[in-house]
Write an enzyme that holds these catalytic residues in place. Sequence first.
Site, PDB file in Angstrom:
ATOM      1  N   SER A  52       0.699  -1.117   0.056  1.00 47.64           N
ATOM      2  CA  SER A  52      -0.142  -0.040  -0.092  1.00 47.64           C
ATOM      3  C   SER A  52       0.676   1.289   0.081  1.00 47.64           C
ATOM      4  CB  SER A  52      -0.980  -0.064   1.023  1.00 47.64           C
ATOM      5  OG  SER A  52      -1.863  -1.137   1.270  1.00 47.64           O
ATOM      6  N   HIS A 107     -14.788   2.349  14.541  1.00 43.37           N
ATOM      7  CA  HIS A 107     -15.685   1.083  15.180  1.00 43.37           C
ATOM      8  C   HIS A 107     -15.264   0.989  16.283  1.00 43.37           C
ATOM      9  CE1 HIS A 107     -18.395  -2.115  15.371  1.00 43.37           C
ATOM     10  NE2 HIS A 107     -17.435  -2.911  15.220  1.00 43.37           N
TER      11      HIS A 107
END
Length: 338
Positions: A52, A107
């Site tokens: 990435s 979350h």
Amino acid sequence: MIVLHNPDVCPPAIRARHIVVLGFGSQARAQALNLHDSGCDVTVALRPGSPSWPQAEQAGLRVREIAAAIRDADIVMLLIPDETQPAIYEQNVKPNLRAGACLGFAHGFAIHYRQIVAAAETNVFLVAPKGIGPMVRQQYQAGSGVAALIAVHQDPSGDTRDVALAYAGALGCGRTGILETTFREETETDLFGEQAVLCGGLVELIRAGFETLTAAGYAPEMAYFECLHEVKLITDLIYERGLAGMRRAVSRTAAFGGLTRGPRVIGVEARRAMQELLAEIQSGEFARQWLADYAAGKPRLTATTTAEAAHPVETVGETLRKTMREAHHARGSQTEDS
């Protein structure tokens, strides 16, 4: 519940702070780019050699190794999977996060189930966009935004709510709506929605409908179209108009059939099962089962996803979707040629 918008946001709460986004998956990519385009000082933190890394740089973002990036951070947003957060926190975040810094989550799982216990001097907040990463990015670029939930778990500095609100605003969420909640409420309702409705109940309903029709001798292609393909039509109507608005948009035959027969399918037994699911979420039993499966190498997850992929609704659907894509491309080519 009060819905907040951009006029309620105080951008200076994060404008002078250095934000580190840990990870560059779907949600992390969207958030990092939105923050960057909103004028925030943002760095993506990744492991050396991560595939990435060049992707983030090509997107125009600054990238640094995790430990070094966190040492310079005022705000660290932990945007990696729930199951990997505790180890990364202990190994890379905890030793390098300075006192008084902010630790953010999308979350509440790791905090609520005490997989991560932050130091008392750490400000801990939640900003949970109610949309997958690509939607968070697309809506921002379109001049809109997805709604978001915010919450504060620890606030030693006294301004963590302002930070969470400003962070949500920088993602574009203030253009649509920001709602305040708690880590517990966000975690438990999110898990329940996934299990009982979105990723669990709906999938089983589709599969059961497909199996019922094919077992009765109907063509699998017909069963696929009626029980899966048309779900998008109805969910789009529900998203845009609500349940009552969807009923008004479909035929009177469909409305009558749904209203009178739906409760027979989702009846007392289904509702009792939902209550049991919620109790397992509230007690932490679901979290224990999932984390144990992950620690063992995900045997249960792997077995169930493999079996699901071999189900006839998938094989029939793959063929039909391929046929429809090819027809769509063929029409596009004909239009270009003409």
